[in-house]
Design a protein around this motif. Structure first.
Motif, PDB file in Angstrom:
ATOM      1  N   UNK A 109      -6.318   3.979  -7.608  1.00  0.00           N
ATOM      2  CA  UNK A 109      -5.176   4.308  -6.512  1.00  0.00           C
ATOM      3  C   UNK A 109      -5.950   4.337  -5.176  1.00  0.00           C
ATOM      4  N   UNK A 110      -5.124   4.030  -4.126  1.00  0.00           N
ATOM      5  CA  UNK A 110      -5.646   4.566  -2.778  1.00  0.00           C
ATOM      6  C   UNK A 110      -5.491   5.768  -2.837  1.00  0.00           C
ATOM      7  N   UNK A 111      -5.957   6.363  -1.461  1.00  0.00           N
ATOM      8  CA  UNK A 111      -6.113   7.591  -1.223  1.00  0.00           C
ATOM      9  C   UNK A 111      -4.711   8.447  -1.298  1.00  0.00           C
ATOM     10  N   UNK A 112      -3.829   7.991  -0.622  1.00  0.00           N
ATOM     11  CA  UNK A 112      -2.687   8.457  -0.425  1.00  0.00           C
ATOM     12  C   UNK A 112      -1.872   8.606  -1.705  1.00  0.00           C
ATOM     13  N   UNK A 142     -10.655   1.024  -6.055  1.00  0.00           N
ATOM     14  CA  UNK A 142     -11.471   0.029  -6.710  1.00  0.00           C
ATOM     15  C   UNK A 142     -10.334  -0.998  -7.602  1.00  0.00           C
ATOM     16  N   UNK A 143     -10.479  -1.981  -7.201  1.00  0.00           N
ATOM     17  CA  UNK A 143      -9.591  -2.976  -7.615  1.00  0.00           C
ATOM     18  C   UNK A 143     -10.159  -3.295  -9.162  1.00  0.00           C
ATOM     19  N   UNK A 144      -9.259  -3.082 -10.277  1.00  0.00           N
ATOM     20  CA  UNK A 144      -9.376  -3.151 -11.602  1.00  0.00           C
ATOM     21  C   UNK A 144      -8.368  -3.913 -12.249  1.00  0.00           C
ATOM     22  N   UNK A 200       1.671  -0.846  -7.547  1.00  0.00           N
ATOM     23  CA  UNK A 200       0.553  -1.450  -6.685  1.00  0.00           C
ATOM     24  C   UNK A 200      -0.498  -2.024  -7.637  1.00  0.00           C
ATOM     25  N   UNK A 201      -0.207  -2.244  -8.910  1.00  0.00           N
ATOM     26  CA  UNK A 201      -1.194  -2.685  -9.981  1.00  0.00           C
ATOM     27  C   UNK A 201      -0.767  -4.082 -10.495  1.00  0.00           C
ATOM     28  N   UNK A 202      -1.828  -5.058 -10.736  1.00  0.00           N
ATOM     29  CA  UNK A 202      -1.472  -6.104 -11.464  1.00  0.00           C
ATOM     30  C   UNK A 202      -0.513  -6.012 -12.611  1.00  0.00           C
TER      31      UNK A 202
END
Length: 143
Positions: free
Chosen positions: A52-55, A83-85, A132-134
């Protein structure tokens, strides 16, 4: 309920123990395997947090009991996220931190841990996380 000498501490210990107990019950682990349920919780929390992003990571953490929030943030470096996963990378990350073999592999472990956390997180927050995820990873974190 555990008496930690301060009501807020006792409450967070109790809530955390309930999450760990739910993980143990899902796998049929005795309480003596508490370190294994803790390792599962920690591995899934850290993989999710770093995806996830910080926010978004902070918004999710704000809903956790205080003790679980501490586990979630332990060792976090916000300058290295998100981190894109994809699904396989996420599950591989969990696997690297969780060294036990479990029935159903890492997908079931992730779903079991997130299901145990579900009562502490709003529907809207889970929806935001999955959005926000694939799609392959969003399906794994659907609870």
């Amino acid at each position: 309920m555990v008496d930690a000498g301060y009501a807020a501490f006792s409450t967070t210990v109790d809530r955390t123990n309930r999450v760990l107990k739910e993980i143990e019950q899902a796998y049929g682990w005795p309480k003596e395997r508490r370190s294994q349920s803790y390792a599962a919780l920690r591995a899934v929390l850290h993989a999710l947090r770093d995806r996830l992003g910080v926010d978004e990571a902070a918004q999710l953490a704000a809903q956790f009991p205080v003790l679980i929030r501490g586990v979630y943030y332990d060792g976090w470096d916000p300058s290295r996220v998100p981190q894109r996963m994809n699904r396989d990378e996420f599950l591989g990350r969990v696997r690297r931190e969780f060294s036990y073999d479990v029935d159903g592999g890492m997908p079931r472990l992730v779903q079991t841990v997130l299901h145990a956390l579900r009562p502490h997180v709003s529907h809207g927050e889970w929806d935001d996380i999955r959005a926000g995820m694939p799609s392959d990873l969003a399906a794994v974190v659907a609870v």
